[in-house]
Structures are given as structure tokens and as C-alpha cells.
Design a protein around this motif. Structure first.
Motif, short mmCIF file in Angstrom:
data_model
loop_
_atom_site.label_atom_id
_atom_site.label_comp_id
_atom_site.label_asym_id
_atom_site.label_seq_id
_atom_site.Cartn_x
_atom_site.Cartn_y
_atom_site.Cartn_z
N ALA A 57 -40.45 29.76 -25.90
CA ALA A 57 -41.57 30.09 -25.00
C ALA A 57 -41.69 31.59 -24.91
CB ALA A 57 -41.32 29.49 -23.63
N LYS A 58 -42.89 32.09 -25.00
CA LYS A 58 -43.13 33.53 -25.01
C LYS A 58 -43.78 33.98 -23.71
CE LYS A 58 -41.86 33.93 -29.35
NZ LYS A 58 -40.67 34.66 -29.76
N ASP A 59 -43.69 35.31 -23.50
CA ASP A 59 -44.35 35.88 -22.34
C ASP A 59 -45.86 35.74 -22.47
OD1 ASP A 59 -44.58 39.17 -20.85
OD2 ASP A 59 -44.63 37.19 -19.96
N ASP A 60 -46.36 35.89 -23.72
CA ASP A 60 -47.79 35.76 -23.98
C ASP A 60 -48.10 34.28 -24.19
OD1 ASP A 60 -50.36 35.80 -24.83
OD2 ASP A 60 -50.03 37.10 -26.56
N VAL A 61 -48.75 33.65 -23.24
CA VAL A 61 -48.96 32.21 -23.31
C VAL A 61 -49.88 31.82 -24.47
CG1 VAL A 61 -48.53 31.78 -20.89
CG2 VAL A 61 -50.83 32.33 -21.63
N ALA B 58 -60.06 38.61 -11.20
CA ALA B 58 -59.40 37.32 -11.27
C ALA B 58 -59.49 36.57 -9.93
CB ALA B 58 -57.94 37.51 -11.65
N LEU B 59 -59.39 35.25 -10.03
CA LEU B 59 -59.34 34.40 -8.84
C LEU B 59 -58.09 34.71 -8.04
CD1 LEU B 59 -60.34 31.93 -7.20
CD2 LEU B 59 -59.12 30.48 -8.85
N GLY B 60 -56.96 34.85 -8.72
CA GLY B 60 -55.72 35.26 -8.08
C GLY B 60 -55.16 34.24 -7.11
N ALA C 35 -55.05 29.27 -19.04
CA ALA C 35 -56.20 29.34 -18.12
C ALA C 35 -55.78 29.91 -16.77
CB ALA C 35 -56.79 27.94 -17.93
N LEU C 36 -54.62 29.51 -16.28
CA LEU C 36 -54.12 30.03 -15.00
C LEU C 36 -53.78 31.51 -15.12
CD1 LEU C 36 -51.78 27.06 -13.97
CD2 LEU C 36 -54.02 27.60 -13.00
N ALA C 37 -53.16 31.89 -16.24
CA ALA C 37 -52.79 33.29 -16.43
C ALA C 37 -54.02 34.18 -16.54
CB ALA C 37 -51.93 33.44 -17.68
N ASP C 38 -55.06 33.69 -17.19
CA ASP C 38 -56.29 34.49 -17.33
C ASP C 38 -56.91 34.80 -15.97
OD1 ASP C 38 -56.03 34.53 -20.06
OD2 ASP C 38 -57.52 32.96 -20.44
N GLU C 39 -56.70 33.90 -15.01
CA GLU C 39 -57.23 34.11 -13.67
C GLU C 39 -56.15 34.55 -12.68
OE1 GLU C 39 -60.20 34.27 -12.47
OE2 GLU C 39 -61.23 33.77 -14.35
#
Length: 354
Positions: free
Chosen positions: A51-55, A94-96, A146-150
Motif C-alpha cells: 500500500a502506498k501513500d499515493d492512493v 475540499a469538503l474536508g 475519492a475521499l483523499a481528493d476531498e
């Protein structure tokens, strides 16, 4: 005398010729022989992607290793780097996460108005994003992206079997800052007619031990019944284990085959606009959920909704007998159990990487 001297000279000449011939043959043989060199290390076998830091790089899981002939004295394969924490959010729009709440699970409190009415902790326009059945290749990483992008967070309820099949994905869920609870060992209906109370307890406890093994650390003391199917006896049992129980307020019905990503988004937003707030139930096991999530998060932000992140006051202490049962099930050596119980990051650390 002359004959003796001639015989001696002939012997010396013959010896010189023999030595010269042997030297010539030996040097030619040396040139023809293969040079001795250090054995070339075997090419590293393709392993499961860590698993990487960059999803974005976790959406594909490598195939099983290919069998190859062993080379002499192969170099040891480097251990995968421990999972790194997610980078700080850089999306200014971002939604945050608007609020982080910590739950004391003593006594087994229940949340979600579909089944529990006592604890109403959300204010107007607040939502909790929850995901069942993790981890799963491609689909869970898509949800994480998707969660990380927001720059927002969710609460994941992992199935024990899935956790043992794909521990690297579940570790990434935790590393991204999400909360990880459990969803039984095999997603069986605990209130089914053929299910005994002991079998149900085994499903609950084994699920927690499996998730603990996959994470390398204790999960959060949060639990969700498969199909939201519970019984008074099991609710009481969870209370003795100090487990918070999560039901739902808004079911996305993303598990239904007829529901496209657009229908999933509409299902959630229609109910949410009516209720004004709530715990949203989704499944990161489903491909369509990851496809719907970017649009859903955008709609939540546009509608003025805010995400509440759920955390626990304490972690969950699994029972040793179920921890041992998981090790036997996975055929993990149990010798040196104190050492084996340590998380990977405390045993193997990357000191250099290109």
C-alpha cells in the motif's frame, strides 16, 4: 663417452619439449574454460503491491508470484516499506472534515436512528460516511482516492475474511487516517434461524481478531451487524465487550445491481435533504460505490453538508483464544508469539530507498 653425452643432451631436449607442450596445452585449456564469477542474484519475484501513500497507485493488485528456477545464492528480497501516513490535504476547496467526535464505547452504545434512538449527536447538515465489507481490490482503493481528493474521512467496517485476504489494503485505510471497525468474520446473518448464540459470538470475536492481525494493531471498538440484523441477546453481549454498535440513518442501497452510480447519489441526497443530517451507509466492496463517491461528495459540499469524523476513546482488546484461532486458520507459525504479535513497522523499517 661421446655416446653418453649425446644421450644426455637428447634426454634434456625431450624434457624441454614435453614441458613446453604441457604449458601450451594448459594455457589453451584455461582460455577455453568459463571464468568463475559470483552467482547472479535471481530477479525479484513480482509480489503484491505494498500500500502506498499515493492512493492512485493502489488501485491495482499484482498477480500471484510466478514460479521460476532458483539461482545459486540469490540476494535476499528487500522487505516492502511500511505504510506511510497520508500527506496533508492541499485541496483548498475540499469538503474536508468539519468536526471530529470521540466516542466512549463503554456499555455498548448504539448509533443510527434506523435502530437506535438514544444518541443524537449530529447537528443539522452533518453527515458520517460509513463503508461496509472492506477491504477489496480496486474498489476500496477507488473509495480511498475519492475521499483523499476531498480531504475527508470515513468509518470502515471490515469483514474478517476480507482483511486476511487483503491486509495491505486495510492497512492503507488506516494509514489514510480513517477509522476501522469490524463487520464479523464472514458476513453471516447473526440473527439467522440456524445461528446459535455461540456461533454468533465466534463470528464477532473472530472478525475482530482477523482485523487486528491484518492491521498489525488493535482496531477501533466499533461494530456493525451484517444486514443490520441483530438480536437483543447479541446487543447485550456487545455491551459486555464495550463495543459501539452502528446502524444507519440513510442507506444508499449501493449493493443493489439495478442502482447505477447516479441512482446511488440520488438515493442518498433525496433522503438526506429530507432528514437534514445522518449516518450514511455505503459499501466499499461495490465497484459502483467508488464510481458514485466523487459526485456524491461534490453534491454534499454544494448542498452545504459537513462531514463528521468518528473516532474511539479506546481501542478494542481482542480475546487471545480468537487471536490464536486466526493464526491457525492462516497457518502462521505461533512460536515466539510475543515477537509475532509486533506490528510490521516495529520489526522491518526502510533505511534506504531509491
Amino acid at each position: 663417452m661421446r655416446n653418453a653425452l649425446g644421450l644426455m643432451l637428447a634426454s634434456v631436449l625431450a624434457a624441454v619439449l614435453i614441458a613446453g607442450g604441457w604449458y601450451f596445452y594448459s594455457s589453451r585449456a584455461d582460455q577455453g574454460a568459463p571464468k568463475t564469477t559470483a552467482a547472479r542474484a535471481a530477479d525479484p519475484l513480482p509480489a503484491k503491491l505494498a500500500a502506498k501513500d499515493d492512493v492512485e497507485t493502489t488501485a491495482a493488485i499484482a498477480a500471484k508470484p510466478i514460479a521460476v528456477a532458483a539461482a545459486p545464492a540469490p540476494a535476499p528480497m528487500a522487505a516492502p516499506a511500511p505504510v506511510q501516513q497520508a500527506a496533508t490535504c492541499t485541496n483548498p476547496n475540499a469538503l474536508g472534515v468539519s468536526r471530529v467526535v470521540e466516542i466512549d464505547t463503554t456499555g455498548g452504545p448504539g448509533f443510527g436512528f434506523e435502530q437506535f434512538k438514544q444518541f443524537d449527536f449530529l447537528t443539522d447538515k452533518e453527515v458520517v460516511l460509513t463503508f461496509d465489507d472492506s477491504p477489496w481490490p480496486h474498489n476500496t482503493p477507488a473509495v480511498l482516492k475519492a475521499l483523499a481528493d476531498e480531504c475527508t474521512k470515513g468509518l470502515f467496517f471490515s469483514v474478517g475474511k476480507h482483511a486476511t485476504w487483503h491486509p495491505e489494503i486495510l492497512r492503507q485505510v488506516l494509514a489514510q487516517g480513517h477509522t476501522v471497525g469490524t463487520h464479523t468474520w464472514s458476513h453471516v446473518n447473526l440473527a439467522g434461524k440456524k445461528m446459535t448464540e455461540q456461533q454468533a459470538k465466534d463470528e464477532i470475536e473472530k472478525g475482530f481478531s482477523a482485523v487486528k492481525w491484518a492491521l498489525g494493531t488493535n482496531p477501533s471498538p466499533f461494530f456493525r451487524f451484517p444486514q443490520l440484523s441483530q438480536s437483543p441477546a447479541l446487543v447485550s453481549y456487545l455491551g459486555t465487550r464495550n463495543l459501539g454498535i452502528f446502524s444507519t440513518d440513510i442507506d444508499s442501497f449501493d449493493f443493489r445491481k439495478e442502482n447505477t452510480p447516479d441512482k446511488i447519489v440520488n438515493n442518498v441526497m433525496t433522503k438526506l435533504d429530507k432528514l437534514g443530517k445522518g449516518i450514511i451507509l455505503m459499501h466499499d466492496f461495490q465497484k459502483r460505490t467508488g464510481e458514485a463517491l466523487p459526485t456524491l461528495l461534490a453534491r454534499l459540499k454544494a448542498g452545504g453538508y459537513k462531514v463528521v469524523q468518528i473516532k474511539a476513546k479506546t481501542t478494542f482488546d481482542s480475546l487471545p483464544e480468537y487471536d490464536e484461532a486466526i493464526l491457525k486458520e492462516l497457518k502462521v507459525p505461533t512460536s515466539g508469539s510475543a515477537t509475532n504479535a509486533r506490528p510490521v513497522s516495529s520489526v522491518v523499517q526502510t533505511v534506504s530507498q531509491r
